[in-house]
Design an enzyme around this catalytic site. Structure first.
Site, short mmCIF file in Angstrom:
data_model
loop_
_atom_site.label_atom_id
_atom_site.label_comp_id
_atom_site.label_asym_id
_atom_site.label_seq_id
_atom_site.Cartn_x
_atom_site.Cartn_y
_atom_site.Cartn_z
N ASP A 1 0.82 -1.23 0.00
CA ASP A 1 0.00 0.00 0.00
C ASP A 1 0.85 1.27 0.00
OD1 ASP A 1 -2.24 -1.66 0.12
OD2 ASP A 1 -2.20 -1.68 2.30
N LYS B 1 1.94 2.15 -5.06
CA LYS B 1 2.50 1.58 -6.30
C LYS B 1 1.59 1.87 -7.50
CE LYS B 1 2.42 -2.45 -4.28
NZ LYS B 1 2.09 -2.07 -2.89
N ASN C 1 -5.40 -10.00 -3.71
CA ASN C 1 -5.08 -9.47 -2.38
C ASN C 1 -4.60 -8.03 -2.53
OD1 ASN C 1 -2.83 -10.49 -3.75
ND2 ASN C 1 -1.82 -11.30 -1.93
N GLY D 1 -4.63 -4.15 -3.82
CA GLY D 1 -5.60 -3.10 -4.11
C GLY D 1 -4.80 -1.87 -4.49
N HIS D 2 -4.78 -1.55 -5.77
CA HIS D 2 -3.95 -0.44 -6.27
C HIS D 2 -4.87 0.69 -6.71
CE1 HIS D 2 -0.35 -3.36 -7.13
NE2 HIS D 2 -0.76 -3.36 -5.88
N GLN E 1 1.92 -6.04 -3.13
CA GLN E 1 2.37 -6.16 -1.74
C GLN E 1 3.70 -5.41 -1.53
OE1 GLN E 1 1.32 -9.56 -3.30
NE2 GLN E 1 -0.61 -8.57 -2.91
N THR F 1 2.83 -12.81 2.60
CA THR F 1 1.93 -13.37 1.60
C THR F 1 2.62 -14.61 1.01
OG1 THR F 1 0.49 -12.85 -0.27
CG2 THR F 1 2.72 -11.89 -0.33
N THR G 1 -9.71 -4.75 1.65
CA THR G 1 -10.60 -5.26 2.70
C THR G 1 -11.25 -4.14 3.51
OG1 THR G 1 -8.72 -5.36 4.21
CG2 THR G 1 -9.23 -7.37 2.98
N PRO H 1 -8.68 -1.00 8.87
CA PRO H 1 -7.79 0.11 9.21
C PRO H 1 -6.34 -0.37 9.11
CG PRO H 1 -9.18 -0.50 11.10
CD PRO H 1 -9.54 -1.42 9.97
N ARG H 2 -5.48 0.46 8.52
CA ARG H 2 -4.07 0.08 8.46
C ARG H 2 -3.37 0.54 9.73
NH1 ARG H 2 -3.68 2.62 2.45
NH2 ARG H 2 -4.55 0.86 1.28
P1 GDP Z 1 -0.74 0.39 -3.53
O1 GDP Z 1 -1.36 -0.88 -3.06
O2 GDP Z 1 0.74 0.43 -3.27
O3 GDP Z 1 -1.05 0.71 -4.97
O4 GDP Z 1 -1.37 1.54 -2.66
P2 GDP Z 1 -2.93 1.70 -2.26
O5 GDP Z 1 -3.67 2.19 -3.44
O6 GDP Z 1 -3.43 0.49 -1.57
O7 GDP Z 1 -2.81 2.80 -1.12
C1 GDP Z 1 -2.27 4.04 -1.37
C2 GDP Z 1 -3.33 5.10 -1.05
O8 GDP Z 1 -2.71 6.35 -0.94
C3 GDP Z 1 -4.38 5.25 -2.15
O9 GDP Z 1 -5.59 5.65 -1.56
C4 GDP Z 1 -3.81 6.37 -3.01
O10 GDP Z 1 -4.82 7.09 -3.73
C5 GDP Z 1 -3.18 7.23 -1.96
N1 GDP Z 1 -2.00 8.00 -2.37
C6 GDP Z 1 -0.98 7.63 -3.20
N2 GDP Z 1 -0.02 8.57 -3.22
C7 GDP Z 1 -0.44 9.55 -2.37
C8 GDP Z 1 0.14 10.77 -1.92
O11 GDP Z 1 1.25 11.16 -2.29
N3 GDP Z 1 -0.59 11.49 -1.02
C9 GDP Z 1 -1.80 11.09 -0.57
N4 GDP Z 1 -2.44 11.86 0.31
N5 GDP Z 1 -2.37 9.95 -0.96
C10 GDP Z 1 -1.69 9.18 -1.84
P1 IMO Z 2 -0.96 -4.13 -2.24
O1 IMO Z 2 -0.52 -4.69 -3.57
C1 IMO Z 2 -0.91 -4.64 2.10
C2 IMO Z 2 -1.11 -8.74 3.60
C3 IMO Z 2 -2.36 -9.16 4.34
C4 IMO Z 2 -1.77 -10.17 5.31
C5 IMO Z 2 -0.69 -10.85 4.47
C6 IMO Z 2 -1.12 -12.17 3.86
O2 IMO Z 2 -2.25 -3.40 -2.31
O3 IMO Z 2 0.14 -3.39 -1.59
P2 IMO Z 2 -2.70 -12.80 1.81
O4 IMO Z 2 -4.16 -12.52 1.58
O5 IMO Z 2 -1.81 -12.26 0.77
O6 IMO Z 2 -2.44 -14.25 2.09
O7 IMO Z 2 -2.37 -12.03 3.19
O8 IMO Z 2 -0.36 -9.94 3.44
N1 IMO Z 2 -1.36 -8.19 2.25
C7 IMO Z 2 -1.24 -6.90 1.94
N2 IMO Z 2 -0.99 -5.82 2.73
N3 IMO Z 2 -1.06 -4.48 0.77
C8 IMO Z 2 -1.29 -5.54 -0.04
O9 IMO Z 2 -1.30 -5.45 -1.38
C9 IMO Z 2 -1.44 -6.81 0.55
N4 IMO Z 2 -1.69 -8.06 0.07
C10 IMO Z 2 -1.62 -8.89 1.12
O10 IMO Z 2 -2.95 -8.07 5.00
O11 IMO Z 2 -1.12 -9.50 6.35
MG MG Z 3 -2.91 -1.53 -1.84
#
Ligand code: GDP
Ligand code: IMO
Ligand code: MG
Length: 435
Positions: A13, A16, A38, A40-41, A228, A243, A305, A308-309
């Site tokens: 998270d 990416k 798993n 969520g981008h 991840q 994972t 999911t 809360p992180r």
């Molecule tokens: P990923 O799994 O690595 O692609 O990241 P996620 O999408 O799960 O979580 C990143 C969250 O931060 C998303 O809600 C993005 O829209 C948000 N985000 C990404 N870059 C920034 C930033 O520079 N500032 C803020 N405030 N939010 C960001």
């Molecule tokens: P992105 O790509 C953050 C975590 C789960 C759990 C562990 C194992 O959005 O960054 P799994 O379902 O893979 O067997 O769960 O890995 N996890 C992540 N945490 N971002 C993710 O993906 C994740 N994908 C899995 O919360 O701790």
């Molecule tokens: Mg994510």
């Protein structure tokens, strides 16, 4: 033939998806090479009527660009029901996924409903020692892959092959499910259902290795989108709180079937602080008002999911480890804006484990659980930085903070993200530059 791997440097998270979406402008192919839904981008793109948010779980984060090929390579575990929902979701938003915009490896393994059932049932039974999986069947699907009895995408296109696979695996899974008190699965029903799904996917199924080889030969730029993060790697993370795939840079080559020599850059994505979802050690985790402030300002709730992180300070020993394992050529520091308004910013510079000072983290779960962070502090800033378009526009304290993160991590910063939107990005040095 530039090839760039994008990797989460922390626990996932890191942002990416946003960075891949931006870099896609410079690439022709965007490749998911491991993990499954798993992930969520999140992508945020300005439209005439304001920012539009898209969350992708399986489709690579290049899909919003025209004329790019999004590849789901053989290292990915694909839940085809989720994939079709994602395609439908994009269509509902006005984006039809054309035949040549998506390529799914015929060798990718399929997440079947019994994988999700086992994943959820196991977690429920673990009571106090949950991994905190996403419940998406990732681990069980990779188990069947390693046991050489998994269903592959190609099996969804061939009744006899699918039936043969299911006859091997379903009876055994059913015994386990019965033990968990979960209803068994019926082979006939699964065969019919998944053949029908295969029919819908057929137009996107093909040979990813060959496509990527041809693309490389033609000089195309290819982005490999990690899911991840480094500390969630099955072999190099905080096992067992990981994972089930290789989330680190090496995973791109094995997962996509491309040679290491075709990679020119490895971009590490790191938040200016740290978060983790699910269980496992997190030395800099905050349980106080600062942690709450980060969660609120950063909207730190899982994109998959909704959980809360957990939030904490930037952890340089973790970053040094990620640099060591992945060989980052540069970093993207994201969510710098989230720190705006905090008086004092902390950075963990070392872990103290049983009196021993570690500059590079030791990803042994038990040892890391005992790690006491050694902090240094820096002054914060109050100015709104979400509109900054260059480093010079950042307040001096924000610049100094990013410089310190870079110095402590041992890697140059090429991108600074100051908000979720595409334009809220300061690109100092594209990872594709010079390759
Ligand atoms: P990923 O799994 O690595 O692609 O990241 P996620 O999408 O799960 O979580 C990143 C969250 O931060 C998303 O809600 C993005 O829209 C948000 N985000 C990404 N870059 C920034 C930033 O520079 N500032 C803020 N405030 N939010 C960001
Ligand atoms: P992105 O790509 C953050 C975590 C789960 C759990 C562990 C194992 O959005 O960054 P799994 O379902 O893979 O067997 O769960 O890995 N996890 C992540 N945490 N971002 C993710 O993906 C994740 N994908 C899995 O919360 O701790
Ligand atoms: Mg994510």
């Amino acid at each position: 033939m530039p090839g760039c791997i994008v990797i989460g440097a922390q626990w996932g998270d890191e942002g990416k998806g946003k960075i891949v979406d931006i870099l896609t402008a410079e690439a022709s192919h965007v490749v998911r090479f491991q993990g499954g839904n798993n992930a969520g981008h999140t992508l945020v793109v300005d439209s005439g009527s304001g920012p539009v948010k898209t969350v992708l779980h399986l489709i690579p984060s290049g899909i919003l660009h025209d004329d790019k090929v999004c590849v789901i390579a053989s290292g990915v575990v694909v839940d085809p029901v989720v994939l079709l929902q994602e395609v439908q979701g994009l269509a509902d938003g006005g984006l039809e996924v054309a035949d040549d915009a998506l390529l799914i490896s015929r060798d990718a393994h399929v997440i079947m409903p019994y994988h999700c059932a086992v994943d959820i049932a196991r977690e429920e039974r673990r009571a106090g020692s949950k991994i905190g999986t996403t419940g998406r069947g990732i681990g069980p699907a990779y188990e069947d892959r390693a046991a050489r009895r998994g269903v592959r995408i190609s099996d969804l296109l061939d009744r006899d092959a699918l039936r043969e696979r299911l006859e091997q695996v379903v009876p055994e899974r059913n015994v386990a499910l019965e033990w968990f008190g979960v209803a068994p699965f019926d082979i006939d029903t699964l065969t019919d259902e998944y053949l029908a799904i295969g029919d819908k996917l057929r137009r996107w199924v093909g040979d990813c290795r060959q496509t990527l080889a041809d693309a490389r030969r033609s000089g195309a730029a290819i982005l490999y989108e990690g899911a991840q993060g480094t500390l969630l790697d099955i072999g190099h993370g905080t096992y067992p709180f990981v994972t089930s795939s290789h989330t680190t840079a090496g995973g791109a080559c094995t997962g996509a079937g491309v040679p290491p020599m075709s990679i020119d850059a490895v971009l590490g994505i790191a938040k200016a602080y740290a978060t983790r979802v699910g269980s496992g050690p997190f030395p800099t985790e905050l349980f106080d008002a600062d942690g709450e402030a980060l969660r609120a300002a950063g909207h730190e709730f899982g994109a998959t999911t909704g959980r809360p992180r957990r939030c904490g300070w930037f952890d340089a020993p973790v970053m040094r480890y990620a640099v060591m394992v992945n060989g980052f050529t540069s970093l993207a520091i994201t969510k710098l804006d989230v720190l705006t308004g905090m008086d004092e910013l902390k950075i963990c510079v070392a872990h103290d484990v049983d009196g021993q000072r570690l500059d590079v983290c030791r990803p042994d779960a038990a040892a890391m659980e005992r790690a006491v962070p050694v902090y240094e502090s820096m002054p914060g800033w109050t100015e709104d930085i979400t509109g900054c378009q260059s480093v010079d526009e950042l307040p001096a304290n924000a610049r100094a903070f990013v410089d310190r993160l870079s110095e402590l991590s041992g890697c140059p910063v090429g991108i600074i993200s100051v908000g979720p939107g595409r334009r809220q990005t300061i690109v100092l040095n594209s990872p594709f530059a010079g390759s």
